[in-house]
Write a protein that holds these residues in place. Structure first.
Motif, PDB file in Angstrom:
ATOM      1  N   PRO B  56      -5.923  25.484 -16.877  1.00 40.40           N
ATOM      2  CA  PRO B  56      -5.020  24.565 -16.468  1.00 40.40           C
ATOM      3  C   PRO B  56      -3.607  25.255 -16.235  1.00 40.40           C
ATOM      4  O   PRO B  56      -3.276  26.246 -16.788  1.00 40.40           O
ATOM      5  N   ARG B  57      -2.652  24.792 -15.291  1.00 44.15           N
ATOM      6  CA  ARG B  57      -1.679  25.428 -14.720  1.00 44.15           C
ATOM      7  C   ARG B  57      -0.637  24.565 -14.248  1.00 44.15           C
ATOM      8  O   ARG B  57      -0.214  24.560 -12.798  1.00 44.15           O
ATOM      9  N   ARG B  95       3.700  17.244 -21.143  1.00 47.07           N
ATOM     10  CA  ARG B  95       2.904  16.211 -22.037  1.00 47.07           C
ATOM     11  C   ARG B  95       2.915  16.492 -23.582  1.00 47.07           C
ATOM     12  O   ARG B  95       2.822  17.738 -23.765  1.00 47.07           O
ATOM     13  N   GLY B  96       3.116  15.651 -24.270  1.00 51.12           N
ATOM     14  CA  GLY B  96       3.008  15.950 -25.777  1.00 51.12           C
ATOM     15  C   GLY B  96       1.629  15.116 -26.480  1.00 51.12           C
ATOM     16  O   GLY B  96       0.521  15.375 -25.947  1.00 51.12           O
ATOM     17  N   SER B 280      -1.910  22.861 -11.102  1.00 50.58           N
ATOM     18  CA  SER B 280      -2.845  21.699 -11.419  1.00 50.58           C
ATOM     19  C   SER B 280      -2.339  20.748 -12.757  1.00 50.58           C
ATOM     20  O   SER B 280      -1.279  21.154 -13.240  1.00 50.58           O
ATOM     21  N   TRP B 281      -2.801  19.694 -12.803  1.00 44.94           N
ATOM     22  CA  TRP B 281      -2.715  18.913 -13.798  1.00 44.94           C
ATOM     23  C   TRP B 281      -3.287  19.545 -15.192  1.00 44.94           C
ATOM     24  O   TRP B 281      -3.887  20.640 -15.099  1.00 44.94           O
ATOM     25  N   ASP B 282      -2.656  19.132 -16.261  1.00 46.53           N
ATOM     26  CA  ASP B 282      -2.815  19.779 -17.619  1.00 46.53           C
ATOM     27  C   ASP B 282      -4.159  19.517 -18.226  1.00 46.53           C
ATOM     28  O   ASP B 282      -4.607  20.299 -19.212  1.00 46.53           O
ATOM     29  N   HIS B 418     -10.278  13.178 -10.292  1.00 54.58           N
ATOM     30  CA  HIS B 418      -8.914  13.630  -9.900  1.00 54.58           C
ATOM     31  C   HIS B 418      -8.044  13.390 -11.011  1.00 54.58           C
ATOM     32  O   HIS B 418      -8.008  12.224 -11.580  1.00 54.58           O
ATOM     33  N   HIS B 419      -7.487  14.252 -11.386  1.00 54.06           N
ATOM     34  CA  HIS B 419      -6.267  14.346 -12.289  1.00 54.06           C
ATOM     35  C   HIS B 419      -6.846  13.910 -13.759  1.00 54.06           C
ATOM     36  O   HIS B 419      -5.991  13.582 -14.697  1.00 54.06           O
ATOM     37  N   THR B 420      -8.204  14.483 -14.148  1.00 55.63           N
ATOM     38  CA  THR B 420      -8.534  14.020 -15.299  1.00 55.63           C
ATOM     39  C   THR B 420      -8.884  15.270 -16.168  1.00 55.63           C
ATOM     40  O   THR B 420      -9.143  16.695 -15.280  1.00 55.63           O
ATOM     41  N   ALA B 421      -9.618  15.372 -17.375  1.00 54.41           N
ATOM     42  CA  ALA B 421      -9.897  16.511 -17.973  1.00 54.41           C
ATOM     43  C   ALA B 421     -11.178  17.126 -17.259  1.00 54.41           C
ATOM     44  O   ALA B 421     -11.627  18.143 -17.719  1.00 54.41           O
TER      45      ALA B 421
END
Lengths: 457, 457
Positions: B56-57, B95-96, B280-282, B418-421
């Motif tokens: 992740p980046r 994100r927390g 990318s998303w986390d 898209h945008h998921t783990a």
């Protein structure tokens, strides 16, 4: 596999069982039951209600108790007789935090779920080098003590099978891997999820510690995370992972079975027991495992007995605590094992279509198997040469020699979902669910109304 | 839709663009490039390496910096010239914890992910009644102030489309829903994930607060959780939810673009820019979004120029911070917008096959479009009557009127992931990836070597 002339073999093995029979008086009701059950809504409503209004219901928790209360109310409303809970006590393992990350060489989080009875890590977690074993046999071959202070990682990949047989084989990694790793000195074990999907959702499941080993933290990585860890290890540098798996064990927690009946005309003919389990793993809402089974058996019993009482009582067993070792099934056997049982059946493999029927009947009961198979055939269900074996909830009864029929469900996609957060209502295909209800309804009807003794009298 | 005689319409609309042309001298290289690129391993290795060794980046974090370092090293090793990073600063949302549970009437956990720029809840979370809106229009229709102290919930379901157009329409719930809810007094908003799957994985994504509203906690539920919440609400009792979404904002964090080139013979002919994004998303490792795009454009440029320098320089832009608003694309335009650009193209829609080419070329460049389409046709790629529009990374250049070709990828399963783990390497189909590389290679070759001016000279 060698090609064989199937006709010949079938004649040899099933000659008497599957030869056509003249229609009995009972069989005139079969088409009506079968067709009505294909339009069933009771099973869907049961699954929808239990998964929505109760949701996850781990064995021995207050949530499982809620599920019992919910099921008792629903079964009474559906018109069942003798609806009751039968309590027992059990030890309970409770999941806490499930967290892991690669520390070096490529820091990143990993998705995992602690396995049942996992030891807890300290709150701050633990960190060590990962030692990789492609298969369980490789772990078994590691010298004693060779994993001292390390984290074992076994990434034995399971593939889908229609009959679910790959679970038995590859599931050994979950069932035996933790004890083997502990025995060799590992301080924790990670396994690849026993699952056939490619999602970042880890498959939980129970494992029991061998008597001679110290429990260690044990968890399953999601299959993409297991693939990722294999790739990282493949770069050839030492790989360090930090794991936090907090959990706790409680003793003597209340659990229980739910029982409901449709009384038969001849109490001395023995009961036909239709089993499922009410408890579920904690991550999902247990739609396919096993709200579906409970919806199927309850709905099917109602369809089977719609025209009036059958010869035998149909008893529904919605067992508690199946997922964690079968406490409910054993409690049922302790309480009821001495009563005459004419037949036991269990539904605990999701909601996809029944594709095959397996039998284990007393000698001389071939005609009954033939009638059941004939009733199932219009639903596209074949017969096997495999002896029926039942499942966890009825295992003590099957071991005691009670006759059993398995209506085998299509397991091709079952292990995509099994024991993950993804076990939710949307995974239930209503048309396939209705085929299950129909298959169960005719099988229960033929069995409960059979003039044969089924070993009882 | 009315049936039309496609041949007639095509002739009317595309008459000149798509009429067959005599083979030019350039076209003799096309089959060789196309076939070699179908065997490409560079793109796969790029994606495998970036997702494994960096993972992740998120934009503006140390992980994105790692990705830049990784990409610079890889592009140099692949033989690109003028490889460099071009830094800029940006605000970063981090994100927390993402946690939620139904408190009443049916207590259970919900799976969700905070949306980009969500306000943080207190550490102990917040709890309130949920007010349900089936669509964004229903939320918009709620009277001002009517959500005071409540949690808004919009569950507008998106379905898959090959061209991804449903994202534009249904994505409005994510982009506009939070601001609308805040304006009406809501203390938080939950939306159904903007996604087409049925897994317990929430789809994150950015949203920007309107100038006149106070940021509130905003998150997407996984689609099964949204379905579940709709069912719970459907029971007619007040539904209370507890939400904990901790997050923080940092100002002036370092981000940057990575640039690499294959120099052309005629610097005055303008560059052909091939763009993707490195961030990318986390939750996932950004395999389809957008390691794939970066692998595709880098590999394709190498295939296009394998036989020697083309007329124009091919410049690779691996942009930073696409996911959170396009900071990288704007930074590129600030630095390079005044340089002559002959063409811009972007790959940022996964790794599934290219199925259609869209064009936006200067008047008089129909022959170039025809040559590109002819080169793409053996890969099963059709042409559209839709004008090309590019994507976020090249948006400022497209707005400035630079010619653009879109190689549209099949988006049927893109929004499952898209945008998921779940955005991990296993979702990349290597054969389809190679088709992308091949399509890009011939399009870059035809464009970079085109004798036409493309508006530059």
């Amino acid at each position: 596999m060698q090609k064989i002339r199937l006709g010949t073999v079938t004649a040899l093995v099933f000659g008497s069982i599957f030869s056509p029979l003249p229609a009995s008086s009972a069989s005139t009701g079969i088409p009506t039951i079968r067709e009505a059950a294909l339009q069933d809504n009771v099973a869907w409503d049961f699954i929808e209600g239990l998964t929505t209004e109760v949701g996850p219901r781990p064995a021995g928790t207050a949530r499982e108790e809620l599920a019992r209360d919910w099921a008792v109310a629903r079964l009474k409303r559906l018109g069942f007789a003798n609806v009751r809970t039968e309590p027992y006590k059990m030890p309970v393992w409770l999941r806490g935090r499930d967290e892991a990350e690669v520390i070096a060489p490529f820091p990143q989080k990993l998705v995992l779920a602690a396995l049942g009875n996992s030891a807890s890590t300290p709150n701050r977690g633990l960190e060590s080098e990962v030692i990789y074993f492609p298969t369980l046999a490789d772990l078994q071959a590691a010298p004693d003590g060779s994993l001292k202070g390390k984290i074992a990682f076994v990434s034995h990949a399971m593939k889908a099978t229609q009959d679910g047989s790959s679970y038995g084989y590859f599931g050994a990694t979950r069932r035996q891997g933790p004890s083997i790793a502990s025995r060799k000195g590992a301080i924790a074990i990670l396994i690849r999820s026993i699952g056939t999907d490619h999602h970042r959702l880890a498959h939980s499941g129970v494992q029991m510690w061998a008597d001679d080993v110290k429990p260690i933290p044990a968890a399953a990585l999601s299959t993409p995370d297991a693939d990722q860890l294999v790739r990282i290890i493949g770069r050839g540098k030492p790989v360090r992972v930090h794991i936090t798996l907090t959990s706790k064990m409680l003793q003597d927690q209340p659990s229980g079975n739910v029982i409901a009946e449709i009384p038969g005309k001849d109490p001395s003919a023995g009961v036909v027991l239709a089993a499922c389990h009410l408890d579920s793993w904690d991550q999902g809402t247990g739609a396919i495992d096993d709200a579906s089974g409970c919806g199927i058996v309850a709905a099917a019993a109602l369809h089977a007995a719609k025209a009036g009482p059958l010869r035998r009582t149909i008893r529904i067993l919605m067992a508690g605590a199946e997922e964690v070792g079968g406490d409910g099934g054993r409690a049922y056997f302790s309480a009821h094992g001495a009563e005459p049982h004419a037949m036991v059946m269990e539904s605990d493999f999701g909601s996809d279509r029944v594709w095959r029927a397996d039998y284990k009947l007393p000698t001389g009961h071939d005609a009954l198997a033939a009638r059941v198979s004939a009733a199932l055939a219009p639903l596209g269900i074949t017969q096997s040469r495999t002896a029926a074996g039942g499942g966890s909830d009825i295992e003590p009864l099957v071991k005691a020699g009670i006759p059993v029929i398995d209506l085998q469900q299509d397991g091709t996609r079952y292990f995509d979902i099994h024991h993950t957060a993804d076990d939710t209502l949307d995974k239930v295909d209503k048309a396939q669910l209705q085929q299950n209800v129909s298959a169960w309804a005719v099988a229960l009807f033929e069995t409960a109304d059979a003039p044969e003794s089924l070993g009882v009298k």
